[in-house]
Write a protein that holds these residues in place. Structure first.
Motif, PDB file in Angstrom:
ATOM      1  N   GLU A 171       8.905 -39.978  10.858  1.00  0.00           N
ATOM      2  CA  GLU A 171       9.039 -38.531  10.950  1.00  0.00           C
ATOM      3  C   GLU A 171       7.660 -37.895  11.131  1.00  0.00           C
ATOM      4  O   GLU A 171       6.690 -38.292  10.511  1.00  0.00           O
ATOM      5  N   GLY A 172       7.590 -36.876  12.004  1.00  0.00           N
ATOM      6  CA  GLY A 172       6.343 -36.172  12.222  1.00  0.00           C
ATOM      7  C   GLY A 172       6.296 -34.883  11.435  1.00  0.00           C
ATOM      8  O   GLY A 172       7.303 -34.375  10.957  1.00  0.00           O
ATOM      9  N   ASN A 173       5.108 -34.358  11.307  1.00  0.00           N
ATOM     10  CA  ASN A 173       4.944 -33.078  10.637  1.00  0.00           C
ATOM     11  C   ASN A 173       5.214 -31.960  11.625  1.00  0.00           C
ATOM     12  O   ASN A 173       4.904 -32.063  12.800  1.00  0.00           O
ATOM     13  N   VAL A 174       5.780 -30.874  11.127  1.00  0.00           N
ATOM     14  CA  VAL A 174       6.063 -29.716  11.955  1.00  0.00           C
ATOM     15  C   VAL A 174       5.134 -28.595  11.524  1.00  0.00           C
ATOM     16  O   VAL A 174       5.061 -28.254  10.349  1.00  0.00           O
ATOM     17  N   CYS A 175       4.398 -28.056  12.489  1.00  0.00           N
ATOM     18  CA  CYS A 175       3.482 -26.940  12.231  1.00  0.00           C
ATOM     19  C   CYS A 175       3.987 -25.712  12.983  1.00  0.00           C
ATOM     20  O   CYS A 175       4.801 -25.827  13.894  1.00  0.00           O
ATOM     21  N   HIS A 176       3.491 -24.555  12.610  1.00  0.00           N
ATOM     22  CA  HIS A 176       3.878 -23.339  13.315  1.00  0.00           C
ATOM     23  C   HIS A 176       2.679 -22.409  13.455  1.00  0.00           C
ATOM     24  O   HIS A 176       1.725 -22.489  12.696  1.00  0.00           O
ATOM     25  N   TYR A 230       5.958 -26.038  22.520  1.00  0.00           N
ATOM     26  CA  TYR A 230       6.746 -25.691  21.345  1.00  0.00           C
ATOM     27  C   TYR A 230       8.203 -26.056  21.570  1.00  0.00           C
ATOM     28  O   TYR A 230       8.712 -25.950  22.667  1.00  0.00           O
ATOM     29  N   TYR A 235       5.873 -26.598  16.493  1.00  0.00           N
ATOM     30  CA  TYR A 235       5.492 -27.747  17.311  1.00  0.00           C
ATOM     31  C   TYR A 235       5.204 -28.940  16.406  1.00  0.00           C
ATOM     32  O   TYR A 235       4.971 -28.781  15.202  1.00  0.00           O
ATOM     33  N   ASN A 236       5.232 -30.139  16.966  1.00  0.00           N
ATOM     34  CA  ASN A 236       4.890 -31.356  16.212  1.00  0.00           C
ATOM     35  C   ASN A 236       3.385 -31.475  16.132  1.00  0.00           C
ATOM     36  O   ASN A 236       2.689 -31.429  17.137  1.00  0.00           O
ATOM     37  N   CYS A 237       2.890 -31.647  14.909  1.00  0.00           N
ATOM     38  CA  CYS A 237       1.426 -31.780  14.747  1.00  0.00           C
ATOM     39  C   CYS A 237       1.054 -33.117  14.152  1.00  0.00           C
ATOM     40  O   CYS A 237       1.868 -33.888  13.776  1.00  0.00           O
TER      41      CYS A 237
END
Length: 81
Positions: A30-35, A61, A79-81
């Motif tokens: 699983e990736g981290n989600v940033c905004h 995005y 977006y995925n960070c």
């Protein structure tokens, strides 16, 4: 009888190890989600669908959402960070 019990126990132990390893791999994948706040969105954000349409045009995005920020509701792009 003893051989049957031993193979049953071995099977359960291997199954447990497999489930433990596979659940660990799924968590790692699983990736981290940033905004961040949208640059192109103007006005008061009412519907997240409009925000998503603007965010997808802006860049890499995958989703947009209206989020309360202080007294206003701003469009944030995810977006995925």
């Amino acid at each position: 009888m003893a051989k049957s019990l031993l193979s049953y126990t071995t099977f359960l132990a291997l199954l447990f190890c497999f489930l433990l390893i596979s659940s660990y791999e799924m968590q790692v994948a699983e990736g981290n989600v940033c905004h961040r706040k949208s640059v192109e969105f103007e006005g008061f954000c009412l519907f997240s669908e409009e925000c998503t349409a603007v965010c997808v045009k802006e860049g890499p995005y995958f989703k947009g959402e209206c989020i309360r920020h202080g007294l206003s509701r701003d469009c944030f792009c995810f977006y995925n960070c």
